[in-house]
Design a protein around this motif. Sequence first.
Motif, PDB file in Angstrom:
ATOM      1  N   ASP A 143      53.377  28.275  40.154  1.00 26.03           N
ATOM      2  CA  ASP A 143      54.328  29.221  40.502  1.00 26.03           C
ATOM      3  C   ASP A 143      53.256  30.316  41.221  1.00 26.03           C
ATOM      4  OD1 ASP A 143      56.575  30.637  41.259  1.00 26.03           O
ATOM      5  OD2 ASP A 143      56.669  31.644  39.203  1.00 26.03           O
ATOM      6  N   GLY A 144      53.630  30.820  42.555  1.00 21.11           N
ATOM      7  CA  GLY A 144      52.772  31.563  43.110  1.00 21.11           C
ATOM      8  C   GLY A 144      51.638  31.254  43.904  1.00 21.11           C
ATOM      9  N   ALA A 145      50.818  32.135  44.416  1.00 25.96           N
ATOM     10  CA  ALA A 145      49.607  31.977  45.046  1.00 25.96           C
ATOM     11  C   ALA A 145      48.601  31.562  44.069  1.00 25.96           C
ATOM     12  CB  ALA A 145      49.321  33.067  45.875  1.00 25.96           C
ATOM     13  N   VAL A 146      47.559  31.135  44.705  1.00 27.79           N
ATOM     14  CA  VAL A 146      45.989  30.879  43.997  1.00 27.79           C
ATOM     15  C   VAL A 146      45.055  31.314  44.584  1.00 27.79           C
ATOM     16  CG1 VAL A 146      44.578  28.899  43.195  1.00 27.79           C
ATOM     17  CG2 VAL A 146      47.019  28.574  43.002  1.00 27.79           C
ATOM     18  N   ASN A 147      44.233  32.033  44.060  1.00 29.54           N
ATOM     19  CA  ASN A 147      43.215  32.854  44.646  1.00 29.54           C
ATOM     20  C   ASN A 147      41.664  32.400  44.401  1.00 29.54           C
ATOM     21  OD1 ASN A 147      44.853  35.414  45.745  1.00 29.54           O
ATOM     22  ND2 ASN A 147      45.337  35.183  43.487  1.00 29.54           N
ATOM     23  N   VAL A 148      40.837  32.206  45.296  1.00 30.56           N
ATOM     24  CA  VAL A 148      39.465  31.776  45.120  1.00 30.56           C
ATOM     25  C   VAL A 148      38.742  33.231  45.387  1.00 30.56           C
ATOM     26  CG1 VAL A 148      37.606  30.518  45.865  1.00 30.56           C
ATOM     27  CG2 VAL A 148      39.972  29.432  45.952  1.00 30.56           C
ATOM     28  N   ARG A 165      34.684  27.007  51.496  1.00 25.08           N
ATOM     29  CA  ARG A 165      33.313  27.537  51.326  1.00 25.08           C
ATOM     30  C   ARG A 165      32.918  28.639  50.293  1.00 25.08           C
ATOM     31  NH1 ARG A 165      30.520  31.485  54.881  1.00 25.08           N
ATOM     32  NH2 ARG A 165      28.151  31.499  54.054  1.00 25.08           N
ATOM     33  N   VAL A 166      32.231  28.702  49.684  1.00 26.84           N
ATOM     34  CA  VAL A 166      31.763  29.658  48.414  1.00 26.84           C
ATOM     35  C   VAL A 166      30.175  29.994  48.576  1.00 26.84           C
ATOM     36  CG1 VAL A 166      33.659  29.077  47.065  1.00 26.84           C
ATOM     37  CG2 VAL A 166      31.288  28.111  46.620  1.00 26.84           C
ATOM     38  N   GLU A 167      29.664  31.038  48.321  1.00 28.54           N
ATOM     39  CA  GLU A 167      28.621  31.540  48.318  1.00 28.54           C
ATOM     40  C   GLU A 167      27.700  30.976  47.163  1.00 28.54           C
ATOM     41  OE1 GLU A 167      27.824  35.674  50.368  1.00 28.54           O
ATOM     42  OE2 GLU A 167      29.351  35.824  48.968  1.00 28.54           O
ATOM     43  N   ASP A 168      28.359  30.843  45.974  1.00 26.28           N
ATOM     44  CA  ASP A 168      27.842  30.151  44.693  1.00 26.28           C
ATOM     45  C   ASP A 168      28.815  29.912  43.807  1.00 26.28           C
ATOM     46  OD1 ASP A 168      26.311  29.662  42.447  1.00 26.28           O
ATOM     47  OD2 ASP A 168      25.460  31.566  42.228  1.00 26.28           O
ATOM     48  N   ILE A 169      28.981  28.607  43.437  1.00 26.76           N
ATOM     49  CA  ILE A 169      30.332  28.308  42.725  1.00 26.76           C
ATOM     50  C   ILE A 169      30.093  28.732  41.353  1.00 26.76           C
ATOM     51  CG2 ILE A 169      28.986  26.205  42.019  1.00 26.76           C
ATOM     52  CD1 ILE A 169      32.908  26.524  42.477  1.00 26.76           C
ATOM     53  N   MET A 170      28.580  29.236  40.799  1.00 23.55           N
ATOM     54  CA  MET A 170      28.721  29.536  39.837  1.00 23.55           C
ATOM     55  C   MET A 170      29.140  31.179  39.144  1.00 23.55           C
ATOM     56  SD  MET A 170      26.945  27.031  38.268  1.00 23.55           S
ATOM     57  CE  MET A 170      26.042  27.885  36.518  1.00 23.55           C
ATOM     58  N   THR A 171      29.355  31.853  40.327  1.00 25.44           N
ATOM     59  CA  THR A 171      29.886  33.100  40.289  1.00 25.44           C
ATOM     60  C   THR A 171      31.167  33.272  40.896  1.00 25.44           C
ATOM     61  OG1 THR A 171      28.776  33.732  42.452  1.00 25.44           O
ATOM     62  CG2 THR A 171      27.968  34.354  40.347  1.00 25.44           C
ATOM     63  N   THR A 172      32.039  32.069  41.172  1.00 25.36           N
ATOM     64  CA  THR A 172      33.340  31.973  41.885  1.00 25.36           C
ATOM     65  C   THR A 172      34.287  31.534  40.643  1.00 25.36           C
ATOM     66  OG1 THR A 172      32.448  31.283  43.801  1.00 25.36           O
ATOM     67  CG2 THR A 172      34.999  30.806  43.336  1.00 25.36           C
ATOM     68  N   THR A 173      35.838  32.595  40.874  1.00 23.71           N
ATOM     69  CA  THR A 173      36.599  32.077  39.991  1.00 23.71           C
ATOM     70  C   THR A 173      37.811  31.876  40.690  1.00 23.71           C
ATOM     71  OG1 THR A 173      37.236  34.466  39.822  1.00 23.71           O
ATOM     72  CG2 THR A 173      35.663  33.803  38.256  1.00 23.71           C
ATOM     73  N   ILE A 174      38.690  31.123  40.008  1.00 27.73           N
ATOM     74  CA  ILE A 174      40.006  30.679  40.497  1.00 27.73           C
ATOM     75  C   ILE A 174      41.020  31.397  39.809  1.00 27.73           C
ATOM     76  CG2 ILE A 174      41.475  28.855  41.381  1.00 27.73           C
ATOM     77  CD1 ILE A 174      38.957  27.132  41.500  1.00 27.73           C
ATOM     78  N   THR A 175      42.147  32.166  40.190  1.00 27.77           N
ATOM     79  CA  THR A 175      43.123  32.612  39.642  1.00 27.77           C
ATOM     80  C   THR A 175      44.471  32.183  40.112  1.00 27.77           C
ATOM     81  OG1 THR A 175      42.824  34.625  40.755  1.00 27.77           O
ATOM     82  CG2 THR A 175      41.711  34.788  38.893  1.00 27.77           C
ATOM     83  N   GLY A 176      45.396  32.275  38.963  1.00 29.13           N
ATOM     84  CA  GLY A 176      46.848  31.851  39.615  1.00 29.13           C
ATOM     85  C   GLY A 176      47.228  30.752  38.896  1.00 29.13           C
ATOM     86  N   LEU A 177      46.371  30.075  38.025  1.00 27.28           N
ATOM     87  CA  LEU A 177      46.809  28.904  37.239  1.00 27.28           C
ATOM     88  C   LEU A 177      47.023  28.990  35.832  1.00 27.28           C
ATOM     89  CD1 LEU A 177      43.818  26.915  38.931  1.00 27.28           C
ATOM     90  CD2 LEU A 177      46.466  26.629  39.692  1.00 27.28           C
ATOM     91  N   THR A 233      38.038  37.327  48.567  1.00 25.29           N
ATOM     92  CA  THR A 233      39.063  36.542  48.011  1.00 25.29           C
ATOM     93  C   THR A 233      39.746  35.766  49.022  1.00 25.29           C
ATOM     94  OG1 THR A 233      39.253  37.867  46.014  1.00 25.29           O
ATOM     95  CG2 THR A 233      41.196  36.490  46.759  1.00 25.29           C
ATOM     96  N   LEU A 234      40.118  34.463  48.902  1.00 20.56           N
ATOM     97  CA  LEU A 234      40.764  33.627  49.695  1.00 20.56           C
ATOM     98  C   LEU A 234      42.069  33.262  49.034  1.00 20.56           C
ATOM     99  CD1 LEU A 234      40.898  32.159  52.445  1.00 20.56           C
ATOM    100  CD2 LEU A 234      40.081  30.029  51.620  1.00 20.56           C
ATOM    101  N   ARG A 235      43.216  33.752  49.475  1.00 22.28           N
ATOM    102  CA  ARG A 235      44.379  33.618  48.773  1.00 22.28           C
ATOM    103  C   ARG A 235      45.086  32.315  49.504  1.00 22.28           C
ATOM    104  NH1 ARG A 235      47.893  37.103  46.014  1.00 22.28           N
ATOM    105  NH2 ARG A 235      50.094  36.668  46.075  1.00 22.28           N
ATOM    106  N   ILE A 236      45.708  31.433  48.646  1.00 21.66           N
ATOM    107  CA  ILE A 236      46.339  30.239  49.245  1.00 21.66           C
ATOM    108  C   ILE A 236      47.889  30.293  48.716  1.00 21.66           C
ATOM    109  CG2 ILE A 236      46.237  27.626  49.150  1.00 21.66           C
ATOM    110  CD1 ILE A 236      43.341  28.132  48.254  1.00 21.66           C
ATOM    111  N   GLU A 237      48.489  30.312  49.688  1.00 25.18           N
ATOM    112  CA  GLU A 237      50.112  30.558  49.581  1.00 25.18           C
ATOM    113  C   GLU A 237      50.694  29.153  50.105  1.00 25.18           C
ATOM    114  OE1 GLU A 237      51.724  33.643  51.521  1.00 25.18           O
ATOM    115  OE2 GLU A 237      50.775  35.214  50.024  1.00 25.18           O
ATOM    116  N   ARG A 238      51.820  28.505  49.207  1.00 25.38           N
ATOM    117  CA  ARG A 238      52.381  27.191  49.575  1.00 25.38           C
ATOM    118  C   ARG A 238      53.559  27.105  49.727  1.00 25.38           C
ATOM    119  NH1 ARG A 238      51.811  25.394  44.671  1.00 25.38           N
ATOM    120  NH2 ARG A 238      51.193  27.689  44.048  1.00 25.38           N
TER     121      ARG A 238
END
Length: 280
Positions: A195-200, A148-160, A209-214
Amino acid sequence: MPQVLFKNHSGSEVTVNLCGATVTSWKHEGEEFLFCSKKAVLDGSKAIRGGIPIVFPNFGPWELGPQHGFARIKEWKQASDPRDGENGAVSMDFSLEDDDQTRQMWDKKFRLVYTVTLMQNTLETALTVHNTGGEEFDFTTLLHTYVRVEDIMTTTITGLQNCTYTDKVHVGEHVEEREAVVIDENYDRIYQAVDGAVNVNQDMQTLGTLRIERDNLPDVVVWNPWQEKAAAMSDLVPMEYLEMVCVEAGAVTSRVVLPPAQQRTFSQKLIICRGQQVIL
Protein backbone atom coordinates in the motif's frame (compact mmCIF):
# COMPACT_ATOMS: atom_id res chain seq x y z
CA MET A 1 18.76 -4.46 -31.94
CA PRO A 2 17.63 -0.88 -32.74
CA GLN A 3 17.50 1.69 -29.96
CA VAL A 4 15.45 4.85 -29.61
CA LEU A 5 16.61 7.87 -27.60
CA PHE A 6 14.49 10.89 -26.78
CA LYS A 7 14.77 13.88 -24.47
CA ASN A 8 12.68 16.54 -22.79
CA HIS A 9 13.46 20.17 -22.02
CA SER A 10 14.34 19.68 -18.34
CA GLY A 11 17.60 17.83 -18.86
CA SER A 12 16.28 14.24 -18.96
CA GLU A 13 16.76 11.58 -21.61
CA VAL A 14 15.73 7.96 -22.01
CA THR A 15 16.96 5.12 -24.22
CA VAL A 16 14.66 2.26 -25.24
CA ASN A 17 16.00 -0.91 -26.87
CA LEU A 18 13.42 -2.50 -29.17
CA CYS A 19 14.38 -5.88 -27.72
CA GLY A 20 11.56 -6.10 -25.22
CA ALA A 21 10.96 -2.32 -25.46
CA THR A 22 13.45 -2.32 -22.60
CA VAL A 23 14.28 1.07 -21.14
CA THR A 24 18.05 0.69 -20.74
CA SER A 25 18.96 4.21 -19.61
CA TRP A 26 17.30 7.14 -17.85
CA LYS A 27 19.45 10.16 -17.22
CA HIS A 28 18.49 13.34 -15.43
CA GLU A 29 20.91 16.27 -15.45
CA GLY A 30 23.59 13.85 -16.63
CA GLU A 31 23.10 11.35 -13.78
CA GLU A 32 22.09 7.76 -14.62
CA PHE A 33 19.30 6.37 -12.43
CA LEU A 34 18.93 2.88 -13.93
CA PHE A 35 21.44 0.05 -13.78
CA CYS A 36 22.44 -1.84 -16.92
CA SER A 37 25.23 -4.38 -16.79
CA LYS A 38 28.39 -3.76 -18.79
CA LYS A 39 27.94 -7.32 -20.07
CA ALA A 40 24.23 -6.99 -20.95
CA VAL A 41 23.36 -8.66 -24.25
CA LEU A 42 21.69 -6.10 -26.53
CA ASP A 43 21.26 -8.08 -29.76
CA GLY A 44 17.89 -9.64 -28.94
CA SER A 45 19.22 -13.14 -28.26
CA LYS A 46 18.25 -12.94 -24.58
CA ALA A 47 16.63 -10.58 -22.10
CA ILE A 48 18.62 -7.47 -21.27
CA ARG A 49 20.34 -7.55 -17.87
CA GLY A 50 19.30 -4.13 -16.68
CA GLY A 51 16.96 -1.22 -17.28
CA ILE A 52 13.26 -2.09 -17.13
CA PRO A 53 12.48 -5.42 -18.85
CA ILE A 54 8.74 -6.14 -19.27
CA VAL A 55 7.43 -9.42 -17.84
CA PHE A 56 4.37 -10.75 -19.73
CA PRO A 57 2.33 -12.98 -19.87
CA ASN A 58 3.87 -14.90 -16.98
CA PHE A 59 6.09 -14.08 -14.03
CA GLY A 60 8.63 -16.72 -13.06
CA PRO A 61 9.09 -20.20 -14.54
CA TRP A 62 6.54 -20.91 -17.29
CA GLU A 63 5.67 -24.32 -18.62
CA LEU A 64 4.55 -22.84 -21.96
CA GLY A 65 7.64 -20.81 -22.76
CA PRO A 66 10.67 -18.94 -21.39
CA GLN A 67 10.88 -17.74 -17.82
CA HIS A 68 9.09 -14.41 -17.33
CA GLY A 69 7.31 -14.81 -20.66
CA PHE A 70 8.19 -13.59 -24.13
CA ALA A 71 7.58 -9.83 -24.02
CA ARG A 72 11.09 -9.03 -22.77
CA ILE A 73 12.79 -10.93 -25.62
CA LYS A 74 10.50 -10.11 -28.56
CA GLU A 75 11.28 -7.24 -30.91
CA TRP A 76 8.75 -4.45 -30.41
CA LYS A 77 7.74 -1.73 -32.84
CA GLN A 78 8.06 2.00 -32.35
CA ALA A 79 4.38 2.96 -32.43
CA SER A 80 4.69 6.75 -32.30
CA ASP A 81 7.07 9.65 -32.63
CA PRO A 82 7.90 11.62 -29.49
CA ARG A 83 4.95 13.82 -28.54
CA ASP A 84 4.70 16.72 -26.15
CA GLY A 85 2.36 16.66 -23.17
CA GLU A 86 1.52 18.88 -20.25
CA ASN A 87 4.21 20.64 -18.20
CA GLY A 88 6.99 19.73 -20.62
CA ALA A 89 6.37 15.97 -20.63
CA VAL A 90 7.49 13.96 -23.68
CA SER A 91 6.07 10.50 -24.47
CA MET A 92 6.62 7.67 -26.94
CA ASP A 93 4.65 4.48 -27.58
CA PHE A 94 5.95 1.00 -28.41
CA SER A 95 3.81 -1.99 -29.38
CA LEU A 96 3.82 -5.78 -29.58
CA GLU A 97 1.11 -8.02 -31.08
CA ASP A 98 0.59 -11.75 -31.16
CA ASP A 99 2.24 -13.60 -34.04
CA ASP A 100 2.90 -17.20 -35.05
CA GLN A 101 5.72 -17.50 -32.51
CA THR A 102 3.73 -16.23 -29.53
CA ARG A 103 0.62 -18.25 -30.46
CA GLN A 104 2.69 -21.46 -30.50
CA MET A 105 3.47 -20.79 -26.84
CA TRP A 106 0.34 -18.96 -25.73
CA ASP A 107 -2.58 -19.18 -28.14
CA LYS A 108 -4.11 -15.79 -27.36
CA LYS A 109 -4.71 -12.66 -29.41
CA PHE A 110 -3.39 -9.52 -27.77
CA ARG A 111 -1.82 -6.13 -28.32
CA LEU A 112 0.55 -4.52 -25.87
CA VAL A 113 1.16 -0.78 -25.90
CA TYR A 114 4.01 0.51 -23.76
CA THR A 115 4.11 4.25 -23.16
CA VAL A 116 7.32 5.80 -21.87
CA THR A 117 6.98 9.37 -20.56
CA LEU A 118 9.71 11.76 -19.44
CA MET A 119 8.66 14.49 -17.01
CA GLN A 120 10.72 17.03 -15.08
CA ASN A 121 12.13 14.62 -12.49
CA THR A 122 10.02 11.56 -13.27
CA LEU A 123 10.00 8.57 -15.62
CA GLU A 124 6.60 6.95 -16.14
CA THR A 125 6.25 3.58 -17.84
CA ALA A 126 2.75 2.31 -18.60
CA LEU A 127 1.85 -1.05 -20.13
CA THR A 128 -1.64 -1.38 -21.63
CA VAL A 129 -2.77 -4.94 -22.36
CA HIS A 130 -5.49 -5.28 -25.01
CA ASN A 131 -7.42 -8.53 -25.46
CA THR A 132 -8.05 -8.54 -29.23
CA GLY A 133 -9.50 -12.05 -29.34
CA GLY A 134 -12.91 -13.53 -28.68
CA GLU A 135 -12.13 -15.25 -25.37
CA GLU A 136 -10.90 -14.04 -22.01
CA PHE A 137 -7.35 -14.76 -20.96
CA ASP A 138 -5.35 -14.46 -17.76
CA PHE A 139 -1.78 -13.39 -17.15
CA THR A 140 0.72 -11.96 -14.70
CA THR A 141 2.91 -8.96 -15.47
CA LEU A 142 5.73 -6.98 -13.90
CA LEU A 143 8.09 -4.09 -14.64
CA HIS A 144 11.49 -5.52 -13.71
CA THR A 145 13.20 -2.26 -12.74
CA TYR A 146 16.96 -2.32 -12.06
CA VAL A 147 17.72 0.71 -9.88
CA ARG A 148 21.29 2.02 -9.96
CA VAL A 149 22.80 2.41 -6.50
CA GLU A 150 26.19 3.72 -5.45
CA ASP A 151 26.61 1.00 -2.82
CA ILE A 152 24.03 -1.67 -2.01
CA MET A 153 25.55 -1.92 1.49
CA THR A 154 24.40 1.60 2.37
CA THR A 155 21.09 1.52 0.48
CA THR A 156 17.76 1.08 2.25
CA ILE A 157 14.27 0.38 0.93
CA THR A 158 11.25 1.78 2.76
CA GLY A 159 7.52 1.40 2.29
CA LEU A 160 7.36 -2.37 2.80
CA GLN A 161 6.85 -2.57 6.57
CA ASN A 162 3.98 -4.86 7.70
CA CYS A 163 3.63 -6.39 4.20
CA THR A 164 3.42 -10.14 3.80
CA TYR A 165 6.19 -11.52 1.61
CA THR A 166 7.23 -14.81 0.08
CA ASP A 167 10.93 -15.53 0.49
CA LYS A 168 12.16 -17.44 -2.57
CA VAL A 169 15.68 -17.91 -1.19
CA HIS A 170 14.98 -19.18 2.32
CA VAL A 171 11.45 -20.35 1.46
CA GLY A 172 8.36 -19.47 3.41
CA GLU A 173 5.88 -16.65 3.96
CA HIS A 174 6.58 -13.92 6.50
CA VAL A 175 5.64 -10.37 7.50
CA GLU A 176 8.18 -7.60 7.00
CA GLU A 177 8.89 -6.05 10.40
CA ARG A 178 11.60 -3.61 9.35
CA GLU A 179 10.84 0.00 8.51
CA ALA A 180 14.01 0.13 6.39
CA VAL A 181 14.95 -3.01 4.45
CA VAL A 182 18.70 -3.62 4.06
CA ILE A 183 20.10 -6.00 1.44
CA ASP A 184 23.10 -8.00 2.68
CA GLU A 185 22.64 -11.41 1.05
CA ASN A 186 21.07 -13.16 -1.94
CA TYR A 187 17.63 -11.56 -1.78
CA ASP A 188 14.49 -12.54 -3.69
CA ARG A 189 11.21 -11.63 -1.99
CA ILE A 190 7.71 -11.00 -3.32
CA TYR A 191 5.89 -8.44 -1.17
CA GLN A 192 2.13 -8.71 -1.53
CA ALA A 193 -0.51 -5.96 -1.62
CA VAL A 194 1.92 -3.13 -0.95
CA ASP A 195 0.00 0.00 0.00
CA GLY A 196 1.63 3.22 -1.14
CA ALA A 197 4.97 4.16 -2.63
CA VAL A 198 8.26 2.32 -2.14
CA ASN A 199 11.48 4.33 -1.73
CA VAL A 200 15.05 3.41 -2.59
CA ASN A 201 17.14 5.62 -0.29
CA GLN A 202 20.75 6.70 -0.88
CA ASP A 203 23.05 9.65 -0.25
CA MET A 204 20.85 12.73 -0.76
CA GLN A 205 23.72 14.67 -2.37
CA THR A 206 24.15 12.29 -5.30
CA LEU A 207 21.43 9.83 -6.33
CA GLY A 208 19.27 10.57 -3.32
CA THR A 209 15.91 8.81 -2.94
CA LEU A 210 14.05 7.24 -5.84
CA ARG A 211 10.33 7.03 -5.12
CA ILE A 212 8.34 4.33 -6.94
CA GLU A 213 4.60 4.87 -7.28
CA ARG A 214 2.40 2.18 -8.84
CA ASP A 215 -1.04 1.82 -10.41
CA ASN A 216 -2.68 -1.61 -10.87
CA LEU A 217 0.62 -3.18 -9.74
CA PRO A 218 -0.05 -4.24 -6.13
CA ASP A 219 3.01 -6.44 -5.60
CA VAL A 220 6.68 -5.50 -5.26
CA VAL A 221 9.56 -7.89 -5.88
CA VAL A 222 12.93 -7.00 -4.35
CA TRP A 223 15.92 -8.86 -5.82
CA ASN A 224 19.69 -8.85 -5.67
CA PRO A 225 21.70 -11.97 -6.62
CA TRP A 226 24.60 -11.21 -4.24
CA GLN A 227 28.17 -12.33 -4.74
CA GLU A 228 28.04 -16.07 -5.43
CA LYS A 229 25.02 -16.02 -7.74
CA ALA A 230 26.22 -12.88 -9.55
CA ALA A 231 29.57 -14.54 -10.29
CA ALA A 232 27.73 -17.35 -12.09
CA MET A 233 25.80 -15.01 -14.42
CA SER A 234 27.33 -14.67 -17.88
CA ASP A 235 25.76 -11.27 -18.50
CA LEU A 236 26.71 -9.63 -15.19
CA VAL A 237 30.14 -8.43 -14.12
CA PRO A 238 30.70 -10.25 -10.80
CA MET A 239 30.99 -7.17 -8.54
CA GLU A 240 28.13 -5.31 -10.25
CA TYR A 241 25.70 -6.70 -7.67
CA LEU A 242 26.98 -3.90 -5.42
CA GLU A 243 25.69 -1.30 -7.90
CA MET A 244 22.08 -2.40 -8.29
CA VAL A 245 18.88 -3.46 -6.66
CA CYS A 246 15.75 -4.61 -8.46
CA VAL A 247 12.54 -3.12 -7.11
CA GLU A 248 9.89 -4.55 -9.40
CA ALA A 249 6.28 -3.36 -9.54
CA GLY A 250 4.02 -6.25 -10.50
CA ALA A 251 0.69 -8.01 -10.55
CA VAL A 252 2.05 -11.48 -9.84
CA THR A 253 0.46 -13.05 -6.76
CA SER A 254 -2.98 -13.20 -8.40
CA ARG A 255 -3.54 -13.69 -12.11
CA VAL A 256 -5.24 -10.87 -13.99
CA VAL A 257 -8.31 -11.91 -16.00
CA LEU A 258 -9.02 -9.82 -19.09
CA PRO A 259 -12.32 -10.31 -20.99
CA PRO A 260 -12.43 -10.06 -24.80
CA ALA A 261 -12.31 -6.56 -26.32
CA GLN A 262 -11.16 -5.15 -22.97
CA GLN A 263 -7.92 -3.48 -21.94
CA ARG A 264 -6.10 -2.70 -18.72
CA THR A 265 -3.18 -0.41 -17.96
CA PHE A 266 -0.40 -1.10 -15.45
CA SER A 267 1.98 1.74 -14.68
CA GLN A 268 4.74 3.01 -12.44
CA LYS A 269 6.34 6.38 -11.81
CA LEU A 270 10.01 6.64 -10.84
CA ILE A 271 10.42 9.99 -9.08
CA ILE A 272 13.77 11.55 -8.24
CA CYS A 273 13.61 13.06 -4.76
CA ARG A 274 17.24 14.14 -4.53
CA GLY A 275 17.68 16.96 -2.05
CA GLN A 276 14.03 16.82 -0.97
CA GLN A 277 12.30 15.50 2.13
CA VAL A 278 10.45 12.31 1.20
CA ILE A 279 7.14 11.37 2.82
CA LEU A 280 7.46 7.66 3.66
